[in-house]
Design an enzyme around this catalytic site. Structure first.
Site, short mmCIF file in Angstrom:
data_model
loop_
_atom_site.label_atom_id
_atom_site.label_comp_id
_atom_site.label_asym_id
_atom_site.label_seq_id
_atom_site.Cartn_x
_atom_site.Cartn_y
_atom_site.Cartn_z
N ARG A 43 11.36 -15.69 10.12
CA ARG A 43 12.68 -15.53 10.72
C ARG A 43 13.52 -14.49 9.99
NH1 ARG A 43 14.14 -21.86 11.25
NH2 ARG A 43 13.11 -21.80 9.22
N LYS A 103 -1.18 -29.57 11.44
CA LYS A 103 -1.03 -30.98 11.73
C LYS A 103 0.35 -31.44 11.23
CE LYS A 103 -1.34 -31.56 7.42
NZ LYS A 103 -0.07 -31.89 6.75
#
Length: 338
Positions: A43, A103
């Site tokens: 970002r 995960k």
């Protein structure tokens, strides 16, 4: 210091989405295996460039949108916090990229279904990065069980217990980031029980919560279709042995700590006689095995993993949803289930 990479393999060109600790571990292992890591996105331009400089990655992008649009990237590894998996993995799939997403697959089952549908619509691989399933010692354990080496499996025990930071601002303690023991740690033994025994047909769960409202300890007892039982324990406040045990009518398998990484194990007969001592070769952490599997699946035209299908990832998220419903754990913005 990053290990020196081996010469890059021909194959898929990888992009790394996010630049946190796990992204760094995965990238280091990918380079050890000679994978072509072509780009990274963050970002912020500064974070992306710093990560690119650390790992020798050619292209750094100051936004996730720029990374998924990069024409030199074929597959993207998503390493954002859990609540962002649906958005960021979905963005990559919509841009035509195959995806390996950390995960747990998503925050909940509903989001997992959405990712599965997007991947199917675009004809792309989407795969949960449950890297333990792809480790050589786990593959060997499956072979022993399939050959009847411990008879009929009756119980599976596994723990993932760590002493993690107690700072209320840390991600593990932040409800808005999907913090808590279950999704970060408990996913390992729960997915392991699924791997060995299949989907549970009944679940009992208990938990303790910390000051910020996230779960710090979770225990489960699950009954599976064969009638076999699995038990899992998870803690973010106290480090345990991190071992796993599979017990059958004719023997057992004891996996050393830390069982969900490249670990050693002992295969013993029912009377305790040692039948096999397996010692894992260790190259990095071991995350490269799942990436190599993903490349193989794409090369063979498969749209799901042979060791952890997207359908099973969806169902495992359903198991986690049920555990959360039982212990009363809901993340900000989620609808109430009960």
């Amino acid at each position: 210091m990053t290990p020196a990479p081996t010469p890059r393999r021909h194959g898929l060109r990888w992009g790394i989405l996010a630049t946190g600790f796990i992204a760094g571990q995965f990238t280091a292992d990918a380079l050890i295996a000679g994978l072509d890591v072509r780009a990274v996105g963050s970002r912020s331009e500064e974070s992306a460039q710093r990560f690119a400089d650390t790992y020798g990655i050619p292209h750094a992008h100051g936004s996730y949108e720029a990374l998924v649009a990069d024409p030199e990237v074929d597959i993207i590894y998503v390493a954002t916090p859990h609540p962002m998996h649906r958005e960021t993995a979905g963005m990559a799939l919509e841009a035509g990229k195959h995806v390996l997403v950390e995960k747990p697959f998503t925050l909940n089952r509903a989001e997992a279904v959405e990712l599965r549908e997007i991947a199917a619509r675009h004809g792309l691989l989407v795969m949960e990065a449950m890297w333990t399933r792809y480790l050589p010692h786990i593959r060997r354990i499956r072979e022993i069980i399939a050959a009847g080496g411990i008879g009929e499996v009756r119980t599976v025990f596994a723990d993932h217990t760590q002493s993690l930071p107690t700072d209320p601002e840390h991600r593990i303690n932040a409800p808005g980031l999907g913090g808590g023991a279950l999704l970060d740690l408990g996913i390992y033994p729960i997915s392991f029980a699924w791997d060995i025994l299949g989907e549970p047909i009944s679940i009992q769960a208990a938990a303790h919560f910390g000051a910020t409202g996230v779960d710090t300890e979770v225990a489960t007892v699950m009954t599976h279709l064969s009638g076999a039982l699995s038990t899992t324990t998870t803690s973010s406040r106290a480090k345990g042995p991190n071992t796993a045990h599979i017990v059958g009518t004719e023997g057992r398998i004891d996996i050393d700590g830390v069982w969900y990484t490249s670990a050693d194990f002992s295969h013993r007969a029912a009377d305790g006689t040692l039948l096999e001592r397996y010692e894992s070769a260790r190259h990095g952490v071991g995350m490269q095995h799942q990436a190599l599997a993903a490349q193989d699946y794409v090369a063979r035209g498969l749209l799901t993993s042979e060791l952890l299908s997207v359908d099973d990832s969806v169902r495992i998220m359903g198991t986690l949803d049920e555990i959360r419903a039982q212990i009363g754990l809901r993340y900000p913005g989620e609808p109430r289930r009960r």
